[in-house]
Design a protein around this motif. Structure first.
Motif, mmCIF file in Angstrom:
data_model
loop_
_atom_site.group_PDB
_atom_site.id
_atom_site.type_symbol
_atom_site.label_atom_id
_atom_site.label_comp_id
_atom_site.label_asym_id
_atom_site.label_seq_id
_atom_site.Cartn_x
_atom_site.Cartn_y
_atom_site.Cartn_z
ATOM 1 N N SER A 122 7.735 -13.010 -1.149
ATOM 2 C CA SER A 122 6.364 -13.497 -1.346
ATOM 3 C C SER A 122 5.344 -12.417 -1.007
ATOM 4 O O SER A 122 4.281 -12.344 -1.623
ATOM 5 C CB SER A 122 6.113 -14.759 -0.514
ATOM 6 O OG SER A 122 6.218 -14.483 0.865
ATOM 7 N N PHE A 123 5.668 -11.559 -0.025
ATOM 8 C CA PHE A 123 4.786 -10.430 0.279
ATOM 9 C C PHE A 123 4.662 -9.531 -0.947
ATOM 10 O O PHE A 123 3.562 -9.112 -1.316
ATOM 11 C CB PHE A 123 5.310 -9.632 1.462
ATOM 12 C CG PHE A 123 4.385 -8.537 1.927
ATOM 13 C CD1 PHE A 123 3.589 -8.720 3.040
ATOM 14 C CD2 PHE A 123 4.300 -7.319 1.249
ATOM 15 C CE1 PHE A 123 2.717 -7.709 3.463
ATOM 16 C CE2 PHE A 123 3.446 -6.315 1.658
ATOM 17 C CZ PHE A 123 2.652 -6.515 2.771
ATOM 18 N N LEU A 124 5.798 -9.236 -1.575
ATOM 19 C CA LEU A 124 5.774 -8.384 -2.765
ATOM 20 C C LEU A 124 4.947 -9.007 -3.877
ATOM 21 O O LEU A 124 4.167 -8.315 -4.541
ATOM 22 C CB LEU A 124 7.205 -8.143 -3.262
ATOM 23 C CG LEU A 124 8.102 -7.262 -2.393
ATOM 24 C CD1 LEU A 124 9.480 -7.143 -3.034
ATOM 25 C CD2 LEU A 124 7.490 -5.887 -2.180
ATOM 26 N N LEU A 125 5.096 -10.306 -4.081
ATOM 27 C CA LEU A 125 4.331 -10.989 -5.132
ATOM 28 C C LEU A 125 2.837 -10.962 -4.830
ATOM 29 O O LEU A 125 2.014 -10.706 -5.705
ATOM 30 C CB LEU A 125 4.815 -12.430 -5.289
ATOM 31 C CG LEU A 125 6.199 -12.601 -5.905
ATOM 32 C CD1 LEU A 125 6.619 -14.072 -5.874
ATOM 33 C CD2 LEU A 125 6.226 -12.065 -7.338
ATOM 34 N N GLY A 126 2.489 -11.254 -3.571
ATOM 35 C CA GLY A 126 1.078 -11.236 -3.192
ATOM 36 C C GLY A 126 0.490 -9.838 -3.287
ATOM 37 O O GLY A 126 -0.623 -9.645 -3.793
ATOM 38 N N ALA A 127 1.246 -8.842 -2.839
ATOM 39 C CA ALA A 127 0.770 -7.461 -2.854
ATOM 40 C C ALA A 127 0.616 -6.923 -4.264
ATOM 41 O O ALA A 127 -0.203 -6.029 -4.516
ATOM 42 C CB ALA A 127 1.733 -6.576 -2.059
ATOM 43 N N ALA A 128 1.404 -7.456 -5.188
ATOM 44 C CA ALA A 128 1.362 -6.955 -6.568
ATOM 45 C C ALA A 128 -0.008 -7.144 -7.204
ATOM 46 O O ALA A 128 -0.423 -6.330 -8.041
ATOM 47 C CB ALA A 128 2.428 -7.662 -7.405
ATOM 48 N N LEU A 129 -0.732 -8.185 -6.816
ATOM 49 C CA LEU A 129 -2.042 -8.462 -7.438
ATOM 50 C C LEU A 129 -3.073 -7.366 -7.140
ATOM 51 O O LEU A 129 -3.598 -6.750 -8.065
ATOM 52 C CB LEU A 129 -2.544 -9.835 -6.987
ATOM 53 C CG LEU A 129 -1.718 -11.030 -7.462
ATOM 54 C CD1 LEU A 129 -2.198 -12.309 -6.783
ATOM 55 C CD2 LEU A 129 -1.822 -11.162 -8.976
ATOM 56 N N PRO A 130 -3.387 -7.098 -5.877
ATOM 57 C CA PRO A 130 -4.361 -6.022 -5.625
ATOM 58 C C PRO A 130 -3.833 -4.642 -5.997
ATOM 59 O O PRO A 130 -4.607 -3.775 -6.417
ATOM 60 C CB PRO A 130 -4.635 -6.131 -4.118
ATOM 61 C CG PRO A 130 -3.454 -6.832 -3.560
ATOM 62 C CD PRO A 130 -2.981 -7.761 -4.625
ATOM 63 N N PHE A 131 -2.524 -4.438 -5.867
ATOM 64 C CA PHE A 131 -1.949 -3.129 -6.201
ATOM 65 C C PHE A 131 -2.087 -2.850 -7.690
ATOM 66 O O PHE A 131 -2.525 -1.761 -8.098
ATOM 67 C CB PHE A 131 -0.476 -3.105 -5.782
ATOM 68 C CG PHE A 131 0.190 -1.776 -6.016
ATOM 69 C CD1 PHE A 131 -0.333 -0.610 -5.489
ATOM 70 C CD2 PHE A 131 1.358 -1.696 -6.759
ATOM 71 C CE1 PHE A 131 0.292 0.617 -5.699
ATOM 72 C CE2 PHE A 131 1.988 -0.483 -6.978
ATOM 73 C CZ PHE A 131 1.455 0.682 -6.444
ATOM 74 N N ALA A 132 -1.729 -3.834 -8.519
ATOM 75 C CA ALA A 132 -1.858 -3.665 -9.967
ATOM 76 C C ALA A 132 -3.317 -3.503 -10.375
ATOM 77 O O ALA A 132 -3.646 -2.702 -11.262
ATOM 78 C CB ALA A 132 -1.237 -4.860 -10.687
ATOM 79 N N THR A 133 -4.199 -4.235 -9.715
ATOM 80 C CA THR A 133 -5.627 -4.124 -10.018
ATOM 81 C C THR A 133 -6.133 -2.724 -9.706
ATOM 82 O O THR A 133 -6.895 -2.135 -10.484
ATOM 83 C CB THR A 133 -6.428 -5.160 -9.205
ATOM 84 O OG1 THR A 133 -5.935 -6.463 -9.494
ATOM 85 C CG2 THR A 133 -7.910 -5.101 -9.550
ATOM 86 N N ALA A 134 -5.711 -2.168 -8.573
ATOM 87 C CA ALA A 134 -6.139 -0.822 -8.198
ATOM 88 C C ALA A 134 -5.662 0.220 -9.201
ATOM 89 O O ALA A 134 -6.349 1.218 -9.457
ATOM 90 C CB ALA A 134 -5.610 -0.484 -6.802
ATOM 91 N N LEU A 135 -4.492 -0.016 -9.806
ATOM 92 C CA LEU A 135 -3.943 0.945 -10.757
ATOM 93 C C LEU A 135 -4.520 0.793 -12.155
ATOM 94 O O LEU A 135 -4.690 1.778 -12.878
ATOM 95 C CB LEU A 135 -2.412 0.796 -10.829
ATOM 96 C CG LEU A 135 -1.623 1.099 -9.557
ATOM 97 C CD1 LEU A 135 -0.127 0.944 -9.833
ATOM 98 C CD2 LEU A 135 -1.925 2.492 -9.034
ATOM 99 N N LEU A 136 -4.832 -0.450 -12.547
ATOM 100 C CA LEU A 136 -5.206 -0.723 -13.937
ATOM 101 C C LEU A 136 -6.705 -0.828 -14.186
ATOM 102 O O LEU A 136 -7.150 -0.612 -15.312
ATOM 103 C CB LEU A 136 -4.523 -2.020 -14.407
ATOM 104 C CG LEU A 136 -2.989 -2.018 -14.342
ATOM 105 C CD1 LEU A 136 -2.451 -3.399 -14.722
ATOM 106 C CD2 LEU A 136 -2.412 -0.941 -15.240
ATOM 107 N N ALA A 137 -7.468 -1.162 -13.179
ATOM 108 C CA ALA A 137 -8.908 -1.354 -13.394
ATOM 109 C C ALA A 137 -9.600 -0.011 -13.650
ATOM 110 O O ALA A 137 -9.209 1.010 -13.068
ATOM 111 C CB ALA A 137 -9.529 -2.030 -12.175
ATOM 112 N N PRO A 138 -10.611 -0.001 -14.512
ATOM 113 C CA PRO A 138 -11.395 1.233 -14.732
ATOM 114 C C PRO A 138 -12.022 1.703 -13.422
ATOM 115 O O PRO A 138 -12.344 0.888 -12.561
ATOM 116 C CB PRO A 138 -12.472 0.794 -15.727
ATOM 117 C CG PRO A 138 -11.926 -0.440 -16.367
ATOM 118 C CD PRO A 138 -11.082 -1.110 -15.335
ATOM 119 N N VAL A 139 -12.170 3.003 -13.273
ATOM 120 C CA VAL A 139 -12.681 3.573 -12.022
ATOM 121 C C VAL A 139 -14.021 2.955 -11.637
ATOM 122 O O VAL A 139 -14.244 2.624 -10.460
ATOM 123 C CB VAL A 139 -12.826 5.107 -12.156
ATOM 124 C CG1 VAL A 139 -13.461 5.690 -10.895
ATOM 125 C CG2 VAL A 139 -11.470 5.749 -12.410
#
Length: 199
Positions: A122-139
């Motif tokens: 569940s930690f991995l699932l929860g962490a995936a949201l902000p982590f993916a956002t940090a990688l994919l969102a425009p600067v």
């Protein structure tokens, strides 16, 4: 032993006067274990969301370098998941030792392995949201996107935990969203200050 634990008064025989069938509390085998696993999963998800978001938003406040943010976020995800799982395992192991000392049936005892695994995943699932956002969102939108995704995810997990615990939803959501906002604001401010000084 289970029958004694389930009676309102363990010193009273099963057929003693005043003990009605409705007063006898029964527990299905595994109920405590399922609740324990669910608790570990909710806590793991919340921790994954907040701690990972705090790291990536803090680093993003200091630098816009994509690789630095990605590596910092990945370290936070892996290290946090392992730490959370280990903490759950140790905590639930102590609880199980106490249950054994009290003579509670093995069917009703909690399982530290399942709690640790549930927390890790569940930690991995929860962490995936902000982590993916940090990688994919425009600067230009990265910080705002991390804040938005994180607070929305926390609101959802806060509502879920309130429902499971039969607690007031609004109070639970407010508490976790305010706490998450403070964590993000603090790490972003520190990262921005560090970035300005280095720059």
């Amino acid at each position: 032993m289970t029958e004694l634990l389930n009676r309102p008064n363990a010193d009273c025989p099963a057929d003693c006067p005043g003990v009605a069938d409705a007063d006898v509390v029964t527990h299905e085998p595994g109920t405590g274990e399922r609740l324990n696993r669910l608790r570990a999963a909710v806590l793991g998800a919340n921790d994954g969301i907040v701690s990972t978001a705090a790291v990536v938003v803090g680093v993003a406040g200091a630098t816009s370098d994509h690789t630095t943010i990605a590596m910092s976020g990945l370290a936070a995800v892996i290290g946090g998941a392992v730490s959370m799982a280990l903490g759950e395992y140790v905590s639930v192991s102590s609880q199980r030792d106490s249950e054994r000392a009290l003579g509670i049936s093995a069917d009703l005892q909690v399982n530290p392995w399942s709690a640790g695994i549930a927390s890790f995943l569940s930690f991995l699932l929860g962490a995936a949201l902000p982590f993916a956002t940090a990688l994919l969102a425009p600067v230009a939108w990265r910080i705002a996107a991390i804040f938005a995704v994180t607070l929305l995810a926390l609101a959802l997990t806060g509502a879920l935990s309130a429902k499971l615990g039969e607690a007031p939803v609004a109070r639970s959501v407010t508490r976790i969203v305010v706490g998450g906002s403070l964590a993000l604001a603090a790490t972003f401010a520190i990262g921005s200050l560090f970035g300005a000084q280095v720059g």
